[in-house]
Write a protein that holds these residues in place. Structure first.
Motif, PDB file in Angstrom:
ATOM      1  N   THR A 213     -10.337   1.697  -3.834  1.00 34.33           N
ATOM      2  CA  THR A 213      -9.161   1.805  -2.961  1.00 34.33           C
ATOM      3  C   THR A 213      -8.804   0.453  -2.321  1.00 34.33           C
ATOM      4  O   THR A 213      -7.658   0.040  -2.319  1.00 34.33           O
ATOM      5  CB  THR A 213      -9.423   2.824  -1.823  1.00 34.33           C
ATOM      6  OG1 THR A 213     -10.071   3.957  -2.379  1.00 34.33           O
ATOM      7  CG2 THR A 213      -8.141   3.231  -1.135  1.00 34.33           C
ATOM      8  N   TYR A 214      -9.827  -0.219  -1.775  1.00 33.02           N
ATOM      9  CA  TYR A 214      -9.590  -1.521  -1.140  1.00 33.02           C
ATOM     10  C   TYR A 214     -10.272  -2.639  -1.929  1.00 33.02           C
ATOM     11  O   TYR A 214     -10.895  -3.524  -1.354  1.00 33.02           O
ATOM     12  CB  TYR A 214     -10.065  -1.497   0.315  1.00 33.02           C
ATOM     13  CG  TYR A 214      -9.169  -0.663   1.197  1.00 33.02           C
ATOM     14  CD1 TYR A 214      -7.943  -1.166   1.649  1.00 33.02           C
ATOM     15  CD2 TYR A 214      -9.507   0.637   1.557  1.00 33.02           C
ATOM     16  CE1 TYR A 214      -7.104  -0.402   2.444  1.00 33.02           C
ATOM     17  CE2 TYR A 214      -8.673   1.409   2.356  1.00 33.02           C
ATOM     18  CZ  TYR A 214      -7.474   0.875   2.795  1.00 33.02           C
ATOM     19  OH  TYR A 214      -6.634   1.639   3.584  1.00 33.02           O
ATOM     20  N   ALA A 411     -14.835   1.563   1.678  1.00 37.73           N
ATOM     21  CA  ALA A 411     -15.419   0.232   1.593  1.00 37.73           C
ATOM     22  C   ALA A 411     -14.337  -0.793   1.286  1.00 37.73           C
ATOM     23  O   ALA A 411     -13.441  -0.519   0.483  1.00 37.73           O
ATOM     24  CB  ALA A 411     -16.460   0.217   0.488  1.00 37.73           C
ATOM     25  N   ASP A 412     -14.399  -1.962   1.921  1.00 36.22           N
ATOM     26  CA  ASP A 412     -13.481  -3.041   1.529  1.00 36.22           C
ATOM     27  C   ASP A 412     -14.178  -3.891   0.459  1.00 36.22           C
ATOM     28  O   ASP A 412     -15.312  -3.621   0.081  1.00 36.22           O
ATOM     29  CB  ASP A 412     -13.027  -3.868   2.745  1.00 36.22           C
ATOM     30  CG  ASP A 412     -14.165  -4.644   3.406  1.00 36.22           C
ATOM     31  OD1 ASP A 412     -15.324  -4.532   2.948  1.00 36.22           O
ATOM     32  OD2 ASP A 412     -13.893  -5.362   4.390  1.00 36.22           O
ATOM     33  N   HIS A 434      -9.963   5.263  -8.794  1.00 34.73           N
ATOM     34  CA  HIS A 434      -9.553   5.475  -7.406  1.00 34.73           C
ATOM     35  C   HIS A 434      -9.075   4.194  -6.737  1.00 34.73           C
ATOM     36  O   HIS A 434      -9.574   3.790  -5.675  1.00 34.73           O
ATOM     37  CB  HIS A 434     -10.714   6.087  -6.615  1.00 34.73           C
ATOM     38  CG  HIS A 434     -10.299   6.838  -5.382  1.00 34.73           C
ATOM     39  ND1 HIS A 434      -9.827   6.217  -4.258  1.00 34.73           N
ATOM     40  CD2 HIS A 434     -10.284   8.161  -5.103  1.00 34.73           C
ATOM     41  CE1 HIS A 434      -9.549   7.122  -3.334  1.00 34.73           C
ATOM     42  NE2 HIS A 434      -9.806   8.316  -3.832  1.00 34.73           N
ATOM     43  N   GLY A 435      -8.095   3.529  -7.390  1.00 39.45           N
ATOM     44  CA  GLY A 435      -7.491   2.352  -6.771  1.00 39.45           C
ATOM     45  C   GLY A 435      -6.211   2.041  -7.520  1.00 39.45           C
ATOM     46  O   GLY A 435      -6.152   2.260  -8.729  1.00 39.45           O
ATOM     47  N   GLU A 436      -5.190   1.552  -6.801  1.00 30.78           N
ATOM     48  CA  GLU A 436      -3.967   1.155  -7.502  1.00 30.78           C
ATOM     49  C   GLU A 436      -4.292  -0.077  -8.349  1.00 30.78           C
ATOM     50  O   GLU A 436      -5.256  -0.794  -8.074  1.00 30.78           O
ATOM     51  CB  GLU A 436      -2.850   0.902  -6.485  1.00 30.78           C
ATOM     52  CG  GLU A 436      -2.380   2.241  -5.884  1.00 30.78           C
ATOM     53  CD  GLU A 436      -1.346   2.118  -4.768  1.00 30.78           C
ATOM     54  OE1 GLU A 436      -0.739   1.042  -4.613  1.00 30.78           O
ATOM     55  OE2 GLU A 436      -1.158   3.115  -4.049  1.00 30.78           O
ATOM     56  N   ALA A 437      -3.473  -0.315  -9.381  1.00 29.27           N
ATOM     57  CA  ALA A 437      -3.810  -1.312 -10.415  1.00 29.27           C
ATOM     58  C   ALA A 437      -4.271  -2.652  -9.842  1.00 29.27           C
ATOM     59  O   ALA A 437      -5.290  -3.202 -10.283  1.00 29.27           O
ATOM     60  CB  ALA A 437      -2.615  -1.491 -11.337  1.00 29.27           C
TER      61      ALA A 437
END
Ligand SMILES: [Zn+2]
Length: 542
Positions: A213-214, A411-412, A434-437
């Motif tokens: 995610t991050y 988490a970053d 689970h994260g944008e491209a």
């Protein structure tokens, strides 16, 4: 062994991975797609596998983007067991029922109209009853307990520190005399957050499936963001305004209550400054009760607080709002207050009514404390739209908007790296979900740079076969895959944002002279866009 990725591929919702051996089929998470209408329409598509052939669904945590299609899976034939921790089961029960409630009420009015018009009625994805019935399929286990699913598959839940009950999966899989250790992070938390324990580290993995995610961001400092939130509350209250906080009912809301409890009970002793804080979400109230029952899973600080006699989920100026009438009354008069309400991305729930009544007023403040997925109302507001359509009305956006990402439960990039560095036996391959491209790509680059491990960012429907330590990737045929549709939806979101930026520039008085000079060029470009749109509409058969 084969892994097939059917959700949260280059997006952050719809988590769903099929892990198959020659004998067994495991599903890892079964989440809802969330975002704009096109993306959410994917929830109605049939599952790309036969649910009756799934032996186990392993659920990492209760968030709806990981659990939200469970009742649909059961409706379509799943007869296996759902394996999770106990808090995950308890929280899933309220989340799935709430999700069903939203879907049933969303179509209620439309169906009344359809009935009058003699049209076919819409059916919700599932009903409250179906959501309730799915809880009977759960079997729960503790963290760190060895779970023998069958003769070939063993599993241990480790605390992921993301929400109450959230787990990292450690899976040991036997096939044809070979052993594989697969680790799936689910959603990974941040260390040093209130209430929950820090995410656990894992020592070994042959294959790692990790969230991202991050994957391209460093979080703001958590404690600094708490101070900022307190400042926003006090400043807004001082000028007579309302602070709106769209917040995930499960997890984020309890953290906010916990921190506000700390502030109002231990720091702020000035009686007149204790402005009312309203928790306007029946689901958040139920979730808070489940938190209170599960204090055994809390970190030391939260446990000690409770032992000292303080209930961290109650303080003098905190009010829980149950009924719709009470909720509506909050908007009848303008007085200094804080409203914390769901949903966290403002795409459903009571927060939308509060936004409708408060967005226009420059005295108010809107504070985002969580991730806003592409296409959601939260993201549209965060991206700076000056006018939005909400509940059938056009609303001007005049209030102050803040984005406090230090609260994030994900988490970053710094912690993702640190977490991977604890793997003593490094994985042969990492699968990034689970994260944008952009976030997934960055994490992939960093993992290769720091650890020399190759990563794969699957598209929807991609499959990976693992045999004798080798991985073969099969990309799903274009006609079968929804990834192209997801890409298109992302493109459309981008275009929408660009168009609203242009609208803002055209409305800007300072810009008038510049636009007059280029009037002909802009007019021709607009005509070109119009023609292209006409062609697309023709293709879509409108
Ligand atoms: Zn989550």
């Amino acid at each position: 062994m084969e892994l097939k990725f059917y959700g949260a591929t280059k997006i952050v919702t719809g988590s769903n991975i099929l892990l198959s051996t020659k004998k067994y089929n495991l599903l890892l998470d079964c989440g809802l797609f969330q975002g704009d209408k096109e993306l959410e329409s994917l929830n109605y598509a049939p599952f790309p596998y036969n649910p009756s052939e799934i032996d186990f669904l392993i659920l990492t945590h209760a968030h709806i983007d990981h659990s939200g299609r469970i009742p649909k899976l059961i409706k379509e034939g799943f007869k296996g067991k759902i394996i999770s921790t106990k808090p995950t089961m308890q929280l899933s029960e309220i989340m799935l029922k709430d999700c069903a409630h939203i879907q049933e009420s969303d179509i209620k009015w439309e169906n009344i109209r359809r009935q009058r018009a003699g049209e076919e009625l819409l059916v919700p994805l599932y009903t409250i009853e179906e959501a309730q019935n799915s809880i009977a399929y759960f079997e729960t286990f503790n963290y760190d307990e060895e779970i023998e699913l069958n003769d070939d598959i063993k599993l241990i839940f480790r605390d992921a520190g993301h929400i109450l009950g959230s787990a990292i999966l450690e899976l040991w899989i036997k096939e044809d005399g070979k052993n594989y250790k697969v680790v799936y992070t689910g959603d990974l938390g941040m260390p040093g957050r209130p209430i929950l324990k820090d995410p656990e580290y894992i020592n070994e993995a042959d294959y790692l499936i990790i969230e991202s995610t991050y994957g391209n961001r460093v979080h703001e400092n958590y404690r600094e963001d708490i101070d900022k939130l307190i400042d926003i509350i006090e400043n807004t209250a001082y000028r007579g305004g309302t602070v709106l906080i769209p917040s995930f009912a499960v997890g984020r809301t309890q953290e906010l209550i916990y921190e506000l409890n700390r502030y109002y009970e231990y720091v702020n002793k000035e009686e007149y400054k204790k402005i009312p804080i309203y928790i306007d979400s029946p689901m958040a109230i139920e979730a808070t009760k489940i938190f209170q029952e599960n204090a055994v899973f809390f970190d030391e600080e939260a446990k000690n607080l409770i032992l000292s006699g303080d209930n961290p989920f109650e303080f003098e100026n905190l009010r829980y709002i149950q009924s719709q009438e009470e909720s509506m009354n909050l908007n009848k008069a303008q007085f200094p207050k804080v409203i914390i309400s769901a949903s966290g991305m403002a795409n459903a729930g009571r927060i939308r009514h509060h936004l409708k009544h408060n967005l226009w007023n420059p005295l108010n403040s809107l504070v985002f404390v969580g991730y806003q997925a592409a296409g959601t109302l939260g993201r549209i507001l965060l991206d700076g739209s000056k006018k939005i359509k909400l509940l059938g009305e056009e609303i001007a956006v005049e209030l102050e908007i803040y984005n406090l990402q230090g609260f994030s439960a994900h988490a970053d990039i710094i912690f993702l790296r640190e977490w991977i560095s604890h793997l003593i036996r490094k994985p042969k391959k990492v699968f990034i979900v689970h994260g944008e491209a952009e976030a997934a790509n960055n994490l992939s680059k960093e993992i290769f740079h720091y650890f020399g491990i190759e990563c794969l960012i699957p598209d929807y429907g991609d499959s990976v076969i693992i045999e004798n330590g080798f991985t073969t990737q099969t990309i799903s045929p274009v006609e079968n895959k929804l990834s192209l549709l997801i890409d298109l939806i992302n493109e459309l979101n981008y275009l929408e944002q660009e168009i609203s930026k242009i609208e803002m520039m055209l409305a800007d008085k300072k810009n008038k002279k510049a636009t007059l000079k280029n009037y002909d060029i802009i007019k021709n470009k607009v005509l070109e866009i119009k023609n292209a749109l006409l062609e697309i509409n023709l293709i879509l058969g409108k």
